[in-house]
Design a protein around this motif. Structure first.
Motif, PDB file in Angstrom:
ATOM      1  N   MET A   4       0.945  -1.162   0.088  1.00 10.99           N
ATOM      2  CA  MET A   4      -0.200   0.211  -0.211  1.00 10.99           C
ATOM      3  C   MET A   4       0.989   1.345  -0.016  1.00 10.99           C
ATOM      4  O   MET A   4       1.895   1.225   0.767  1.00 10.99           O
ATOM      5  CB  MET A   4      -0.842  -0.002   1.338  1.00 10.99           C
ATOM      6  N   THR A   6       1.621   5.287   0.649  1.00  8.27           N
ATOM      7  CA  THR A   6       1.606   6.138   1.864  1.00  8.27           C
ATOM      8  C   THR A   6       1.382   7.355   1.249  1.00  8.27           C
ATOM      9  O   THR A   6       1.996   7.970   0.159  1.00  8.27           O
ATOM     10  CB  THR A   6       2.792   6.224   2.967  1.00  8.27           C
ATOM     11  N   ARG A   7       0.449   8.212   1.626  1.00  2.44           N
ATOM     12  CA  ARG A   7       0.289   9.624   1.237  1.00  2.44           C
ATOM     13  C   ARG A   7       1.358  10.418   1.648  1.00  2.44           C
ATOM     14  O   ARG A   7       1.340  10.693   2.796  1.00  2.44           O
ATOM     15  CB  ARG A   7      -1.087  10.318   1.482  1.00  2.44           C
ATOM     16  N   ASN A  54     -11.861  12.459  12.556  1.00  5.04           N
ATOM     17  CA  ASN A  54     -10.701  12.348  11.223  1.00  5.04           C
ATOM     18  C   ASN A  54      -9.786  11.475  11.597  1.00  5.04           C
ATOM     19  O   ASN A  54      -8.785  11.148  10.588  1.00  5.04           O
ATOM     20  CB  ASN A  54     -10.060  13.839  11.189  1.00  5.04           C
ATOM     21  N   GLY A  56      -9.887   8.037  11.304  1.00  5.98           N
ATOM     22  CA  GLY A  56     -10.139   7.111  10.286  1.00  5.98           C
ATOM     23  C   GLY A  56      -9.308   7.408   8.951  1.00  5.98           C
ATOM     24  O   GLY A  56      -8.798   6.735   8.425  1.00  5.98           O
ATOM     25  N   GLN A  57      -9.584   8.692   8.570  1.00  9.26           N
ATOM     26  CA  GLN A  57      -8.994   9.323   7.400  1.00  9.26           C
ATOM     27  C   GLN A  57      -7.566   9.247   7.545  1.00  9.26           C
ATOM     28  O   GLN A  57      -6.992   8.950   6.563  1.00  9.26           O
ATOM     29  CB  GLN A  57      -9.515  10.606   7.188  1.00  9.26           C
ATOM     30  N   LYS A  59      -5.660   7.363   9.583  1.00 11.16           N
ATOM     31  CA  LYS A  59      -5.304   6.004   9.486  1.00 11.16           C
ATOM     32  C   LYS A  59      -4.975   5.596   7.900  1.00 11.16           C
ATOM     33  O   LYS A  59      -4.363   4.694   7.654  1.00 11.16           O
ATOM     34  CB  LYS A  59      -6.054   5.063  10.417  1.00 11.16           C
ATOM     35  N   ARG A  60      -6.132   5.702   7.125  1.00 14.93           N
ATOM     36  CA  ARG A  60      -6.206   5.388   5.831  1.00 14.93           C
ATOM     37  C   ARG A  60      -5.011   5.856   4.982  1.00 14.93           C
ATOM     38  O   ARG A  60      -4.284   5.311   4.167  1.00 14.93           O
ATOM     39  CB  ARG A  60      -7.358   5.545   5.248  1.00 14.93           C
ATOM     40  N   MET A  61      -4.597   7.217   5.336  1.00 18.21           N
ATOM     41  CA  MET A  61      -3.500   8.035   4.477  1.00 18.21           C
ATOM     42  C   MET A  61      -2.033   7.394   4.934  1.00 18.21           C
ATOM     43  O   MET A  61      -1.502   7.448   4.099  1.00 18.21           O
ATOM     44  CB  MET A  61      -3.795   9.182   4.694  1.00 18.21           C
ATOM     45  N   PRO A  63      -0.791   3.808   6.079  1.00 12.76           N
ATOM     46  CA  PRO A  63      -1.279   2.702   6.503  1.00 12.76           C
ATOM     47  C   PRO A  63      -0.080   2.138   7.339  1.00 12.76           C
ATOM     48  O   PRO A  63      -0.354   1.015   7.936  1.00 12.76           O
ATOM     49  CB  PRO A  63      -1.217   1.861   5.127  1.00 12.76           C
ATOM     50  N   TYR A  64       1.342   2.540   7.253  1.00 11.07           N
ATOM     51  CA  TYR A  64       2.155   1.816   7.976  1.00 11.07           C
ATOM     52  C   TYR A  64       2.733   2.498   9.274  1.00 11.07           C
ATOM     53  O   TYR A  64       3.759   2.446   9.912  1.00 11.07           O
ATOM     54  CB  TYR A  64       3.509   1.401   7.110  1.00 11.07           C
TER      55      TYR A  64
END
Length: 65
Positions: A4, A6-7, A54, A56-57, A59-61, A63-64
């Motif tokens: 995945m 990372t942003r 915020n 959850g957002q 954490k999605r951005m 992932p590591y």
């Protein structure tokens, strides 16, 4: 399965604390500082945690993180 991504913009803005929360900077300390009082500018200079709405957002951005 590929890794995945990372942003990268988020990685530069948020750091994970020891308790698992995310730390962030406050907004409003870049310009138009003359009308803001010293107490407000001092408070804006301190970091704070990401709001529960915020997390959850973030954490999605990250992932590591």
């Amino acid at each position: 399965m590929p890794k995945m991504k990372t942003r990268r913009g988020a990685a530069k803005r948020f750091t994970k604390t020891g308790s698992g929360k995310f730390k962030r900077r406050r907004q409003g300390l870049r310009h138009i500082l003359t009308k803001k009082n010293a107490k407000r500018k001092s408070r804006l200079g301190q970091s704070t945690t990401v709001d529960s709405a915020n997390i959850g957002q973030v954490k999605r951005m990250l992932p590591y993180a």
